[in-house]
Motif scaffolding. Structure first.
Motif, PDB file in Angstrom:
ATOM      1  N   ARG A 138       0.786  -1.395  -0.306  1.00  0.00           N
ATOM      2  CA  ARG A 138       0.050  -0.108   0.012  1.00  0.00           C
ATOM      3  C   ARG A 138       1.193   1.395  -0.043  1.00  0.00           C
ATOM      4  NH1 ARG A 138      -3.318  -3.736   2.556  1.00  0.00           N
ATOM      5  NH2 ARG A 138      -5.692  -3.609   1.388  1.00  0.00           N
ATOM      6  N   GLN A 139       1.788   0.841   0.906  1.00  0.00           N
ATOM      7  CA  GLN A 139       2.937   2.492   0.702  1.00  0.00           C
ATOM      8  C   GLN A 139       3.098   2.388  -0.862  1.00  0.00           C
ATOM      9  OE1 GLN A 139       3.095   4.668   2.560  1.00  0.00           O
ATOM     10  NE2 GLN A 139       5.594   5.957   2.296  1.00  0.00           N
ATOM     11  N   ALA A 140       3.816   1.580  -1.417  1.00  0.00           N
ATOM     12  CA  ALA A 140       4.267   1.594  -2.585  1.00  0.00           C
ATOM     13  C   ALA A 140       3.501   2.226  -3.804  1.00  0.00           C
ATOM     14  CB  ALA A 140       4.905   0.358  -3.106  1.00  0.00           C
ATOM     15  N   MET A 141       2.018   2.085  -2.906  1.00  0.00           N
ATOM     16  CA  MET A 141       1.559   2.732  -4.299  1.00  0.00           C
ATOM     17  C   MET A 141       0.641   4.251  -4.321  1.00  0.00           C
ATOM     18  SD  MET A 141      -0.120   0.635  -6.160  1.00  0.00           S
ATOM     19  CE  MET A 141      -1.978   0.555  -6.857  1.00  0.00           C
ATOM     20  N   GLN A 142       0.795   4.696  -2.707  1.00  0.00           N
ATOM     21  CA  GLN A 142       1.147   5.677  -2.353  1.00  0.00           C
ATOM     22  C   GLN A 142       1.990   6.648  -2.809  1.00  0.00           C
ATOM     23  OE1 GLN A 142      -1.501   7.538  -1.162  1.00  0.00           O
ATOM     24  NE2 GLN A 142      -2.688   4.961  -0.839  1.00  0.00           N
ATOM     25  N   VAL A 143       3.359   5.781  -3.101  1.00  0.00           N
ATOM     26  CA  VAL A 143       4.218   6.675  -3.863  1.00  0.00           C
ATOM     27  C   VAL A 143       4.804   6.908  -5.560  1.00  0.00           C
ATOM     28  CG1 VAL A 143       5.471   6.485  -2.108  1.00  0.00           C
ATOM     29  CG2 VAL A 143       5.973   4.883  -4.070  1.00  0.00           C
ATOM     30  N   LEU A 144       3.085   6.142  -5.673  1.00  0.00           N
ATOM     31  CA  LEU A 144       3.405   6.340  -7.699  1.00  0.00           C
ATOM     32  C   LEU A 144       2.255   7.183  -8.682  1.00  0.00           C
ATOM     33  CD1 LEU A 144       1.666   2.543  -8.380  1.00  0.00           C
ATOM     34  CD2 LEU A 144       3.837   3.125  -9.344  1.00  0.00           C
ATOM     35  N   ALA A 145       3.208   7.557  -9.074  1.00  0.00           N
ATOM     36  CA  ALA A 145       2.437   8.530  -9.659  1.00  0.00           C
ATOM     37  C   ALA A 145       1.046   8.381 -10.685  1.00  0.00           C
ATOM     38  CB  ALA A 145       3.481   9.412 -10.816  1.00  0.00           C
ATOM     39  N   PRO A 146      -0.119   9.261 -11.181  1.00  0.00           N
ATOM     40  CA  PRO A 146      -1.133   9.155 -11.791  1.00  0.00           C
ATOM     41  C   PRO A 146      -0.277   7.708 -13.603  1.00  0.00           C
ATOM     42  CG  PRO A 146      -1.047  10.953 -11.028  1.00  0.00           C
ATOM     43  CD  PRO A 146       0.019  10.738 -10.902  1.00  0.00           C
ATOM     44  N   GLY A 147      -1.241   7.003 -13.892  1.00  0.00           N
ATOM     45  CA  GLY A 147      -0.802   6.232 -14.618  1.00  0.00           C
ATOM     46  C   GLY A 147       0.252   5.611 -14.374  1.00  0.00           C
ATOM     47  N   GLY A 148       1.292   5.024 -13.350  1.00  0.00           N
ATOM     48  CA  GLY A 148       2.188   4.929 -12.942  1.00  0.00           C
ATOM     49  C   GLY A 148       1.869   2.837 -12.926  1.00  0.00           C
ATOM     50  N   GLU A 149       2.722   2.132 -12.362  1.00  0.00           N
ATOM     51  CA  GLU A 149       2.528   1.413 -12.504  1.00  0.00           C
ATOM     52  C   GLU A 149       4.102   0.301 -11.059  1.00  0.00           C
ATOM     53  OE1 GLU A 149       2.289   0.486 -16.599  1.00  0.00           O
ATOM     54  OE2 GLU A 149       3.773  -0.540 -15.977  1.00  0.00           O
ATOM     55  N   ALA A 197      -7.874   0.433 -10.228  1.00  0.00           N
ATOM     56  CA  ALA A 197      -6.594   0.144 -11.067  1.00  0.00           C
ATOM     57  C   ALA A 197      -6.329  -1.152 -11.698  1.00  0.00           C
ATOM     58  CB  ALA A 197      -5.156   0.132 -10.207  1.00  0.00           C
ATOM     59  N   GLU A 198      -5.805  -1.657 -12.991  1.00  0.00           N
ATOM     60  CA  GLU A 198      -6.063  -2.336 -13.506  1.00  0.00           C
ATOM     61  C   GLU A 198      -4.587  -3.746 -13.072  1.00  0.00           C
ATOM     62  OE1 GLU A 198      -4.518  -4.012 -17.831  1.00  0.00           O
ATOM     63  OE2 GLU A 198      -4.889  -2.384 -17.499  1.00  0.00           O
ATOM     64  N   LEU A 199      -5.301  -4.626 -13.092  1.00  0.00           N
ATOM     65  CA  LEU A 199      -4.242  -6.208 -12.651  1.00  0.00           C
ATOM     66  C   LEU A 199      -3.914  -6.694 -13.368  1.00  0.00           C
ATOM     67  CD1 LEU A 199      -2.489  -7.533 -10.220  1.00  0.00           C
ATOM     68  CD2 LEU A 199      -4.931  -8.400  -9.571  1.00  0.00           C
ATOM     69  N   SER A 200      -2.774  -7.014 -13.094  1.00  0.00           N
ATOM     70  CA  SER A 200      -2.450  -8.613 -14.225  1.00  0.00           C
ATOM     71  C   SER A 200      -1.120  -9.349 -13.132  1.00  0.00           C
ATOM     72  CB  SER A 200      -1.487  -9.046 -15.343  1.00  0.00           C
ATOM     73  OG  SER A 200      -0.366  -7.025 -15.393  1.00  0.00           O
ATOM     74  N   PHE A 201      -1.528 -10.213 -13.523  1.00  0.00           N
ATOM     75  CA  PHE A 201      -1.151 -11.385 -12.090  1.00  0.00           C
ATOM     76  C   PHE A 201      -0.754 -12.937 -12.783  1.00  0.00           C
ATOM     77  CE2 PHE A 201      -0.461 -13.966  -8.538  1.00  0.00           C
ATOM     78  CZ  PHE A 201       0.484 -13.500  -7.757  1.00  0.00           C
ATOM     79  N   SER A 202       0.061 -13.822 -12.565  1.00  0.00           N
ATOM     80  CA  SER A 202       0.025 -14.845 -13.288  1.00  0.00           C
ATOM     81  C   SER A 202       1.989 -16.039 -12.728  1.00  0.00           C
ATOM     82  CB  SER A 202       1.113 -14.355 -14.838  1.00  0.00           C
ATOM     83  OG  SER A 202       2.119 -14.153 -14.622  1.00  0.00           O
ATOM     84  N   ARG A 215      -1.485  -1.548 -12.353  1.00  0.00           N
ATOM     85  CA  ARG A 215      -1.834  -0.193 -13.109  1.00  0.00           C
ATOM     86  C   ARG A 215      -2.981   1.088 -13.164  1.00  0.00           C
ATOM     87  NH1 ARG A 215      -1.341  -4.756 -16.585  1.00  0.00           N
ATOM     88  NH2 ARG A 215       1.126  -4.327 -17.526  1.00  0.00           N
ATOM     89  N   LEU A 216      -1.997   2.281 -12.280  1.00  0.00           N
ATOM     90  CA  LEU A 216      -2.814   3.430 -11.928  1.00  0.00           C
ATOM     91  C   LEU A 216      -3.588   4.298 -13.428  1.00  0.00           C
ATOM     92  CD1 LEU A 216      -0.940   4.882  -9.338  1.00  0.00           C
ATOM     93  CD2 LEU A 216      -3.389   3.362  -9.137  1.00  0.00           C
ATOM     94  N   PRO A 217      -4.797   4.636 -13.118  1.00  0.00           N
ATOM     95  CA  PRO A 217      -5.002   5.381 -14.088  1.00  0.00           C
ATOM     96  C   PRO A 217      -4.735   6.594 -14.546  1.00  0.00           C
ATOM     97  CG  PRO A 217      -6.748   5.145 -12.269  1.00  0.00           C
ATOM     98  CD  PRO A 217      -5.556   4.140 -11.819  1.00  0.00           C
ATOM     99  N   SER A 218      -4.797   6.950 -15.427  1.00  0.00           N
ATOM    100  CA  SER A 218      -4.078   8.765 -15.799  1.00  0.00           C
ATOM    101  C   SER A 218      -4.733   9.449 -15.126  1.00  0.00           C
ATOM    102  CB  SER A 218      -3.826   9.268 -17.360  1.00  0.00           C
ATOM    103  OG  SER A 218      -2.689   7.347 -17.447  1.00  0.00           O
TER     104      SER A 218
END
Length: 219
Positions: A138-149, A197-202, A215-218
């Motif tokens: 969750r901390q990592a998500m907080q430091v992502l810029a819009p549109g970031g991954e 956000a969009e998730l891909s996982f495998s 992937r965060l939305p822009s």
């Protein structure tokens, strides 16, 4: 002693000597790291942060693959940072890769690097060593810029491998305070939903490893 200091002491104890042979030994079982780096694809001039950067092996390869990117890394272990600084200098990348000691569950990129958000953030086999791993995500998500991954690769549950192999691997990993996160997929799905956000996982190699991206939305 604070929780942060205690965690740092544990990691320093593990890596005080191992850091000298870390990359030589881990290349055989930290599978999928190069797949993660290939998937990063930051925008030109974009910023990339690795959480739990270790010896800086991944940051160095990322810097070479994406020559226009700005690279940053944090690690809680002062011992690992010694090796990382030496490796970065050896590769002539001190002007492109900046490191800092910090706890993955709570850090301020503006204070550490003068950066408010990153285009890409990634964990490479570090999440399984972070006690508060859900908080770190969750901390990592907080430091992502819009549109970031947010990208990550880590140990899976070995569901398609022989039972003896998975049991032996987990017992061996436990000696190094490594715990594969059984609920990684569902936790990432929950966090992605929280951020719309969009998730891909495998899974990789019969669930030896798991790899994912949010992937965060822009804006």
């Amino acid at each position: 002693m604070s929780t942060v200091s205690a965690n740092a002491s544990v990691m320093d104890g593990i890596y005080r000597h191992q850091r000298h042979i870390y990359d030589l030994t881990r290349r055989y079982y930290l599978l999928g790291r190069n797949d993660l780096i290939a998937a990063l694809k930051p925008p030109s001039g974009g910023s990339v942060l690795e959480i739990g950067s270790g010896t800086a092996r991944n940051l160095i390869l990322t810097a070479k693959r994406y020559p226009d990117a700005e690279l940053f890394g944090i690690d809680i272990s002062a011992e690992m940072l010694k090796s990382a600084d030496a490796m970065i200098a050896r590769h002539g990348l001190a002007d492109r890769i900046t490191l800092a000691q910090a706890d993955a569950t709570r850090f301020e990129p503006a204070d550490l690097f003068g950066v408010t958000g990153f285009d890409r953030v990634f964990f490479s086999y570090s999440l399984s060593m972070i006690p508060g791993w859900e908080t770190a995500l969750r901390q990592a998500m907080q430091v992502l810029a819009p549109g970031g991954e947010l990208h990550l690769v880590d140990f899976g549950q070995q569901t398609a491998l022989p039972g003896w192999f998975g049991k032996g691997l987990r017992a061996w990993l436990a000696r190094f305070h490594v715990t594969p996160r059984e609920s990684l997929d569902t936790t990432m799905a929950l966090i992605a939903a929280e951020h719309h956000a969009e998730l891909s996982f495998s899974t990789l190699y019969r669930d030896y490893a798991r790899i994912g991206c949010i992937r965060l939305p822009s804006a």
